[in-house]
Scaffold this active site. Structure first.
Site, PDB file in Angstrom:
ATOM      1  N   ASP A 196       0.838  -1.209   0.000  1.00  0.00           N
ATOM      2  CA  ASP A 196       0.000   0.000   0.000  1.00  0.00           C
ATOM      3  C   ASP A 196       0.872   1.259   0.000  1.00  0.00           C
ATOM      4  O   ASP A 196       0.354   2.378  -0.078  1.00  0.00           O
ATOM      5  CB  ASP A 196      -1.014  -0.012   1.161  1.00  0.00           C
ATOM      6  CG  ASP A 196      -0.352  -0.067   2.518  1.00  0.00           C
ATOM      7  OD1 ASP A 196       0.878  -0.231   2.596  1.00  0.00           O
ATOM      8  OD2 ASP A 196      -1.077   0.050   3.533  1.00  0.00           O
ATOM      9  N   SER A 197       2.203   1.080   0.021  1.00  0.00           N
ATOM     10  CA  SER A 197       3.118   2.203  -0.201  1.00  0.00           C
ATOM     11  C   SER A 197       2.878   2.811  -1.584  1.00  0.00           C
ATOM     12  O   SER A 197       3.367   3.897  -1.878  1.00  0.00           O
ATOM     13  CB  SER A 197       4.571   1.737  -0.078  1.00  0.00           C
ATOM     14  OG  SER A 197       4.777   0.561  -0.839  1.00  0.00           O
ATOM     15  N   LYS A 202      -1.410  -9.271   2.943  1.00  0.00           N
ATOM     16  CA  LYS A 202      -0.631  -8.827   4.114  1.00  0.00           C
ATOM     17  C   LYS A 202      -1.470  -7.834   4.898  1.00  0.00           C
ATOM     18  O   LYS A 202      -2.162  -6.998   4.307  1.00  0.00           O
ATOM     19  CB  LYS A 202       0.688  -8.185   3.676  1.00  0.00           C
ATOM     20  CG  LYS A 202       1.499  -7.637   4.864  1.00  0.00           C
ATOM     21  CD  LYS A 202       2.934  -7.302   4.496  1.00  0.00           C
ATOM     22  CE  LYS A 202       3.121  -5.956   3.851  1.00  0.00           C
ATOM     23  NZ  LYS A 202       2.669  -4.805   4.664  1.00  0.00           N
ATOM     24  N   GLU A 260       9.296  -4.392  10.471  1.00  0.00           N
ATOM     25  CA  GLU A 260       9.720  -3.105   9.884  1.00  0.00           C
ATOM     26  C   GLU A 260      10.258  -2.160  10.956  1.00  0.00           C
ATOM     27  O   GLU A 260       9.635  -1.968  12.016  1.00  0.00           O
ATOM     28  CB  GLU A 260       8.547  -2.428   9.147  1.00  0.00           C
ATOM     29  CG  GLU A 260       8.955  -1.059   8.580  1.00  0.00           C
ATOM     30  CD  GLU A 260       8.028  -0.492   7.518  1.00  0.00           C
ATOM     31  OE1 GLU A 260       7.069  -1.172   7.126  1.00  0.00           O
ATOM     32  OE2 GLU A 260       8.305   0.651   7.082  1.00  0.00           O
TER      33      GLU A 260
HETATM   34  O1  KIV Z   1       3.545  -1.096   1.666  1.00  0.00           O
HETATM   35  C1  KIV Z   1       4.682  -1.573   1.592  1.00  0.00           C
HETATM   36  O2  KIV Z   1       5.381  -1.364   0.615  1.00  0.00           O
HETATM   37  C2  KIV Z   1       5.129  -2.412   2.695  1.00  0.00           C
HETATM   38  C3  KIV Z   1       6.540  -2.797   2.856  1.00  0.00           C
HETATM   39  C4  KIV Z   1       6.806  -3.920   3.774  1.00  0.00           C
HETATM   40  C5  KIV Z   1       7.587  -2.436   2.004  1.00  0.00           C
HETATM   41  O3  KIV Z   1       4.339  -2.787   3.489  1.00  0.00           O
END
Ligand code: KIV
Length: 286
Positions: A63-64, A132, A201
């Site tokens: 979601d980045s 995730k 993280e």
């Molecule tokens: O949203 C994301 O890119 C992530 C990372 C673990 C890089 O959750």
């Protein structure tokens, strides 16, 4: 490995050459615990997925993409629709890596049932193999609910960007004993609830090492040292597309600089009429 793509004009699908190996599976990834480190990167588009796929075990549609693709201030405004559209593109662009899609903020926290509906939609609409979600002890029941119903789940503890408003920023986590204890409890809780992989993280190295030893699924670090079972980075960060990146990012390229130079050359040639040249124009055959 160098891979090229030829376009099948009847399906518009770009097929890789040489033909890739069979796609990895969730159980195969889980079995990599303690073995060769797992290679994971983010991908949001089909073309980037094609380029990353031969080198990665796992592609994360993170979601980045809120900040990287849409210019949003955080991941909080990201929607399920965005995740499904980009997830489907990454699945279309990959053949080898497992593809996992982030569940966006607000799509899973209310109840296990809400999480199931959102995760099922993601898997149906994208063809991805896993989702995730962020959170520790508070999400354990949801992780058990999803994984008990055939949805492979990746956990994510430590610095959880969707909680930026509660955390007050993106600083590293686990500096105090109490915070370190909480992160370890979170890691154990989601691992015991059934996640097949756990992202750690922005945590102190000792926490990453202790969590990796404590859980039986592989841990994937991002700003969490090499004691994890694998690593992930935001691809655009490691390619140097942004002026600023977190301290834990290693830049393997300077894409911003290279794009700047290429675009400036193009602009100069358009203005001087050097482009298009002889090779780029159509003429009637004589
Ligand atoms: O949203 C994301 O890119 C992530 C990372 C673990 C890089 O959750």
């Amino acid at each position: 490995m160098s891979v090229t793509h030829s376009l099948d004009t009847s399906t518009s699908r770009a097929n890789p050459l040489p033909a890739p190996m069979k796609r990895l599976t969730v159980p195969k990834l889980k079995a990599m615990k303690g073995g060769e480190p797992i290679v994971m990167l983010t991908a949001y588009t089909a073309r980037m997925a094609q380029l990353l796929d031969p080198h990665c075990d796992l592609l994360l549609v993170g979601d980045s993409l809120g900040q990287v693709i849409y210019g949003l201030p955080s991941t909080v405004p990201v929607t399920l629709e965005m995740m499904c559209a980009h997830g489907a593109a990454v699945v279309r662009g990959s053949w080898h890596a497992v593809v996992a899609v982030d569940m966006p903020f607000g799509s899973y926290e209310a109840s296990p049932e809400q999480a199931f509906a959102s995760a099922a939609r993601i898997l149906k609409e994208t063809g991805a193999a896993a989702v995730k979600l962020e959170g520790g002890e508070a999400m354990a029941e949801t992780v058990a609910f999803l994984s008990g119903r055939g949805i492979p789940v990746i956990g994510h503890v430590g610095l959880t960007p969707q909680a930026v408003n509660a955390l007050g920023g993106y600083g590293a986590r686990g500096k105090s004993d109490a915070e370190a204890k909480k992160i370890l409890a979170d890691a154990r809780a989601v691992a015991e609830a059934g996640c097949f992989l756990l992202v750690l993280e922005g945590v102190m190295e000792e926490i990453a090492a202790e969590a990796t030893a404590a859980v039986d699924c592989p841990t994937i670090g991002i700003g969490a040292s090499s004691s994890c079972d694998g690593q992930v980075l935001v691809t655009e960060d490691m390619l140097g597309l942004f002026e600023r990146a977190p301290r834990f990012v290693k830049r393997y390229e300077d894409f911003a600089g290279r794009i700047e130079a290429a675009v400036s050359a193009y602009a100069g040639e358009v203005r001087s009429r050097a482009f298009p040249g002889e090779d780029q124009i159509y003429r009637r055959k004589k």
